[in-house]
Design a protein around this motif. Structure first.
Motif, short mmCIF file in Angstrom:
data_model
loop_
_atom_site.label_atom_id
_atom_site.label_comp_id
_atom_site.label_asym_id
_atom_site.label_seq_id
_atom_site.Cartn_x
_atom_site.Cartn_y
_atom_site.Cartn_z
N LYS A 29 0.81 -1.21 0.00
CA LYS A 29 0.00 0.00 0.00
C LYS A 29 0.85 1.27 0.00
O LYS A 29 0.51 2.25 -0.65
CB LYS A 29 -0.93 -0.02 1.22
N LEU A 30 1.95 1.23 0.73
CA LEU A 30 2.78 2.43 0.87
C LEU A 30 4.09 2.33 0.09
O LEU A 30 5.01 3.11 0.34
CB LEU A 30 3.07 2.69 2.35
N LYS A 31 4.14 1.39 -0.85
CA LYS A 31 5.37 1.25 -1.63
C LYS A 31 5.67 2.54 -2.40
O LYS A 31 4.82 3.05 -3.11
CB LYS A 31 5.24 0.09 -2.61
N GLY A 32 6.87 3.05 -2.25
CA GLY A 32 7.28 4.26 -2.94
C GLY A 32 7.04 5.54 -2.19
O GLY A 32 7.44 6.62 -2.64
N MET A 33 6.41 5.45 -1.00
CA MET A 33 6.05 6.68 -0.30
C MET A 33 7.25 7.40 0.30
O MET A 33 7.14 8.55 0.73
CB MET A 33 5.04 6.39 0.81
N GLU A 34 8.44 6.75 0.30
CA GLU A 34 9.59 7.40 0.90
C GLU A 34 10.07 8.61 0.09
O GLU A 34 10.78 9.45 0.61
CB GLU A 34 10.74 6.40 1.08
N PHE A 35 9.68 8.69 -1.19
CA PHE A 35 10.07 9.84 -2.02
C PHE A 35 8.85 10.34 -2.77
O PHE A 35 8.36 9.69 -3.68
CB PHE A 35 11.20 9.44 -2.98
N GLN A 36 8.36 11.52 -2.40
CA GLN A 36 7.13 12.05 -2.96
C GLN A 36 7.39 13.38 -3.68
O GLN A 36 8.20 14.20 -3.22
CB GLN A 36 6.10 12.28 -1.86
N TYR A 37 6.69 13.54 -4.79
CA TYR A 37 6.72 14.81 -5.51
C TYR A 37 5.37 15.49 -5.36
O TYR A 37 4.32 14.90 -5.66
CB TYR A 37 7.02 14.63 -6.99
#
Length: 464
Positions: free
Chosen positions: A245-253
Motif C-alpha cells: 500500500k505504501l510502496k514508494g512513499m519514501e520519495f514524494q513529488y
C-alpha cells in the motif's frame, strides 16, 4: 479422520491482526479446530498499541484446565505472557492434564508497533520453561535480547539443549527473511524466503507459530510443519489488505504550477524521470477544474506505474480512482475521509506536533507529512518550522509513546537536507520546488540520486 484441536494462549488484539484472533483464523483456515484462552487485553489498532492489561493467572489456568479436560488437545501455542511466573504456572497445568502435550512458545518481547512487553527477560530465567517446551519461535531481535551480551550462537546452543528452536529471520540484516530450524540432535534446516514482501501487516509472527501448531496437530513432522507454515504465512501477507500500500512513499513529488497545464507538465516530467509517488496539489481552483486535472494526472501516473495522491479533494480522489488523498490540518478530518473513501485508499495527513501525529494515527492515517522543515512560500498559514532538532525530538517522543507510523518530511527540502533528515529517523521526504524548476536538464539524475538514499531504507517492511 476427526478434526484435530489446537489451543492458543495469547493476547487479544481487537483488530484481529495478531494474538488469539489471528491464531484462531489461521488454525481454522488449516482445518484445525481452534480453542483460545486470553492472557491480555490490549488497546490497539493495526498501527499502534497503546495499552496492555494482563488477565489474572488464576482465570487463565481455570480456562486452560477446563479446555484440556473436555477436548483432545495435542498442541498448544503460547503468545504474550505477563511474566515467567505466569507461563510456568500455565505449563504446569498443561503438563498435569496431558504430559505429552506439545507446547509452542512465541516469546513476544514487543509488538510490531514498538510496544514493549518485557525489557529485562533473559535466557537464564527461562531454562525451567524451555525444558517443557516442544518449540520456541523467536525472531532475531528477540533472541539477541534474550541472550547474554547479544551472543546469539551461545543462546542457540543453550535453547536447543532443551527444546527445538525456529529462529525467524525477518529482523536480521545478513540473511533477510531466512528462517532456521534448530532441532535437538539434528542438523539445522534452512528455509529461504520465496520473496521479500513490503507490507504494513502486523502479526505475521503469530500467524507463523499458530500455523506450525496447526500442521503439527494434523500429523506433519516438525520440519514439514515449519516449511508449510512459512509458505502459508507468505501467502497470507501477499494477499493481505494493505499489501504494498505504501510502496514508494519514501520519495514524494508535490506538484507545482501556475496553471493546471503546468501541474500536468511537471507531473509528466517527474514520472518520465523516475518519480513514482505524485501528489496533485492545486489550490484556489474550482472543484470541476481540479477533477478534470486529476483525471489527466491519473492517466499520466498509470502510464508510468506511479501512485497519485490528491491533496484535499476527497470526493475527487474517489471519483477519478486515485490511490488516495493527503489532508492538511484544516481539511476534512481523517476519520471522515476514510469513511467516504472506504478500504484500499491511502490517507496521508499533515502534522506539526506530537499531538497532531497521535490524533491522526488514532484517526487511521496511513502516513504523516511532518513539517515544515524550513520556511517555504508554497504554503499559506505556515506552522512553526521544525528543522532537524524538531524532527529528532518528535521521533524520540513517538518511540516513548509506542506510536509507529511512517513520517515524511516536507517543507523547503533541498538535496543537501536529505541525508541529515533521514538520520533523525524520518522515513521519507516530499519535495516540490526541487523538481519543478523550469528548463532543468538534470531531473533524471536528481531523482536517481535522491532514490539512492532510500535504496536500503525499509518502509513498513515485514519479511518471512
Amino acid at each position: 479422520m476427526a478434526t484435530p484441536y489446537m489451543l492458543t494462549i495469547a493476547g487479544l488484539d481487537p483488530c484481529g491482526g495478531a494474538g488469539i484472533l489471528a491464531d484462531i483464523k489461521t488454525t481454522e483456515n488449516l482445518n484445525v479446530s481452534g480453542l483460545s484462552t486470553c492472557t491480555a487485553l490490549t488497546v490497539q489498532s493495526d498501527r499502534v498499541l497503546k495499552k496492555c492489561r494482563w488477565v489474572d493467572v488464576q482465570l487463565i489456568t481455570e480456562q486452560v484446565e477446563l479446555l484440556m479436560e473436555h477436548y483432545p488437545i495435542g498442541t498448544v501455542k503460547i503468545g504474550i505472557i505477563e511474566n515467567t511466573e505466569v507461563i510456568t504456572e500455565i505449563i504446569r497445568v498443561l503438563r498435569d492434564k496431558k504430559p505429552d502435550v506439545r507446547i509452542i512458545w512465541d516469546p513476544v518481547l514487543k509488538s510490531g508497533g514498538g510496544y514493549v512487553f518485557h525489557k529485562k527477560l533473559k535466557l537464564r530465567d527461562l531454562y525451567r520453561i524451555l525444558d517443557h517446551c516442544y518449540l520456541i519461535t523467536p525472531n532475531y531481535d528477540e533472541i539477541r535480547a534474550l541472550s547474554e551480551n547479544s551472543d546469539v550462537e551461545k543462546a542457540i546452543a543453550e535453547i536447543t539443549a532443551r527444546c527445538h528452536l525456529l529462529l525467524k529471520g525477518g529482523h536480521r540484516n545478513d540473511r533477510k527473511g531466512t528462517d532456521i530450524l534448530y532441532r535437538k540432535g539434528s542438523s539445522p534446516v534452512v528455509f529461504h524466503p520465496e520473496k521479500i514482501l513490503d507490507t504494513d501487516r502486523h502479526g505475521s509472527g503469530c500467524v507463523l507459530s499458530s500455523a506450525i501448531g496447526a500442521y503439527l496437530a494434523r500429523g506433519y513432522t516438525l520440519e514439514v510443519a515449519c516449511k508449510q507454515a512459512k509458505e502459508y504465512t507468505y501467502n497470507y501477507l501477499k494477499n493481505s489488505p494493505g499489501r504494498n500500500k505504501l510502496k514508494g512513499m519514501e520519495f514524494q513529488y508535490i506538484s507545482r504550477g501556475m496553471t493546471p497545464e503546468e501541474h500536468l507538465n511537471n507531473i509528466r516530467r517527474v514520472c518520465t524521470a523516475g518519480g513514482r509517488w505524485i501528489q496533485l496539489r492545486i489550490k484556489n481552483r474550482h472543484e470541476r477544474e481540479v477533477f478534470d486535472t486529476a483525471k489527466k494526472a491519473l492517466k499520466i501516473c498509470r502510464q508510468y506505474g506511479a501512485r497519485l495522491i490528491i491533496d484535499d479533494y476527497v470526493s475527487t480522489a474517489k471519483a477519478v480512482g486515485a490511490d488516495g488523498v493527503h489532508l492538511g490540518k484544516n481539511d476534512l478530518p481523517t476519520g471522515e475521509a476514510k469513511n467516504i473513501l472506504g478500504p484500499g485508499f491511502i490517507v496521508g495527513a499533515t502534522a506539526n506536533t506530537i499531538e497532531d501525529i497521535e490524533l491522526q494515527t488514532n484517526s487511521g492515517a496511513d502516513y504523516i507529512g511532518l513539517g515544515p522543515y524550513r520556511f517555504t512560500s508554497t504554503k499559506k498559514n505556515l506552522s512553526p518550522v521544525l528543522g532537524l532538532e524538531g524532527y529528532l525530538r518528535i521521533v524520540q517522543q513517538l518511540q516513548q509513546r509506542n506510536i509507529n507510523i511512517p513520517l515524511v518530511a516536507i517543507g523547503g527540502i533541498t538535496r543537501e537536507d536529505i541525508a541529515p533528515i533521514l538520520d533523525t529517523g524520518i522515513q521519507g521526504i516530499a519535495v516540490s520546488g526541487l523538481l519543478s524548476a523550469p528548463g532543468r536538464t538534470d531531473l533524471k539524475a536528481t531523482i536517481t540520486e535522491i532514490q539512492h538514499f532510500f535504496k536500503n531504507t525499509e518502509i513498513c517492511k515485514a519479511t518471512l
